[in-house]
Design a protein around this motif. Structure first.
Motif, mmCIF file in Angstrom:
data_model
loop_
_atom_site.group_PDB
_atom_site.id
_atom_site.type_symbol
_atom_site.label_atom_id
_atom_site.label_comp_id
_atom_site.label_asym_id
_atom_site.label_seq_id
_atom_site.Cartn_x
_atom_site.Cartn_y
_atom_site.Cartn_z
ATOM 1 N N ARG A 16 0.954 -1.241 -0.001
ATOM 2 C CA ARG A 16 -0.051 0.060 -0.181
ATOM 3 C C ARG A 16 1.062 1.252 -0.286
ATOM 4 N NH1 ARG A 16 -5.190 0.214 1.896
ATOM 5 N NH2 ARG A 16 -5.639 -1.684 0.376
ATOM 6 N N LEU A 17 0.762 2.102 -1.185
ATOM 7 C CA LEU A 17 1.463 3.383 -1.150
ATOM 8 C C LEU A 17 0.879 4.310 -0.459
ATOM 9 C CD1 LEU A 17 2.246 3.222 -4.922
ATOM 10 C CD2 LEU A 17 3.442 2.329 -3.133
ATOM 11 N N ILE A 18 1.726 5.464 -0.206
ATOM 12 C CA ILE A 18 0.859 6.677 0.661
ATOM 13 C C ILE A 18 -0.488 7.281 0.165
ATOM 14 C CG2 ILE A 18 2.321 8.538 -0.337
ATOM 15 C CD1 ILE A 18 2.147 8.009 3.309
ATOM 16 N N ASP A 19 -0.483 7.102 -1.156
ATOM 17 C CA ASP A 19 -1.832 7.800 -1.619
ATOM 18 C C ASP A 19 -2.999 6.848 -1.640
ATOM 19 O OD1 ASP A 19 -1.143 5.994 -3.758
ATOM 20 O OD2 ASP A 19 -0.908 7.501 -5.212
ATOM 21 N N ASN A 77 6.519 10.591 -6.451
ATOM 22 C CA ASN A 77 7.715 10.468 -5.384
ATOM 23 C C ASN A 77 8.269 8.949 -5.270
ATOM 24 O OD1 ASN A 77 5.352 9.106 -4.727
ATOM 25 N ND2 ASN A 77 5.672 9.569 -2.472
ATOM 26 N N HIS A 87 2.840 -1.569 4.233
ATOM 27 C CA HIS A 87 2.799 -0.263 3.869
ATOM 28 C C HIS A 87 4.242 0.312 3.509
ATOM 29 C CE1 HIS A 87 -1.174 0.652 5.528
ATOM 30 N NE2 HIS A 87 -0.836 -0.382 6.334
ATOM 31 N N VAL A 120 6.777 3.169 2.529
ATOM 32 C CA VAL A 120 7.038 4.787 2.875
ATOM 33 C C VAL A 120 8.258 5.069 1.969
ATOM 34 C CG1 VAL A 120 7.716 6.523 4.562
ATOM 35 C CG2 VAL A 120 5.946 4.517 5.054
ATOM 36 N N GLN A 123 11.413 7.471 1.798
ATOM 37 C CA GLN A 123 12.222 8.403 2.371
ATOM 38 C C GLN A 123 13.376 8.482 1.707
ATOM 39 O OE1 GLN A 123 12.421 7.380 6.642
ATOM 40 N NE2 GLN A 123 13.205 9.298 7.070
#
Length: 117
Positions: A13-16, A48, A89, A91, A93
């Motif tokens: 699952r990506l941030i969006d 990103n 998930h 993230v 960075q």
């Protein structure tokens, strides 16, 4: 049959809120390999996008997964649902941002506050 039990269905699952997968992985697969898979499957329309494996953090059951661990070592008994798909998930960075922040804070610390009259 034993090989089938060692296969785990994982989606990322990506941030969006969008997902990559689900895809089947062996319990012996390293977290670094999962991250490489994410890099190759990353949607081209996302801004990103990570550049390297070091830019990606995987979170599962509230824990950040370490690259040198295997999926089987990170697995929780909560995931043991027959035919279930586990969501991890993702993230992004980039380490370059961290370096820039550190450099900026160092430059602030080294400023002279002397007043010459």
């Amino acid at each position: 049959m034993a090989e089938e039990q060692n296969q785990l269905e994982i989606k990322f699952r990506l941030i969006d809120g969008s997902d990559i997968g689900p895809k089947s992985f062996s319990a012996a697969t390293s977290v670094a390999t999962l991250k490489e898979s994410i890099l190759t499957q990353w949607p081209k329309d996302k801004d990103n996008a990570p550049r390297t494996v070091k830019d990606v953090k995987l979170i599962s059951a509230g824990r950040i997964l370490e690259n040198n661990r295997t999926v089987g070592e990170c697995w929780s008994p909560l995931y043991d649902i027959p035919g279930g798909v586990t969501t991890m998930h993702v993230v992004v960075q980039p380490p370059s941002l961290e370096k820039e922040k550190k450099a900026a804070s160092k430059s602030k610390q080294n400023k002279c506050v002397c007043v010459i009259l």
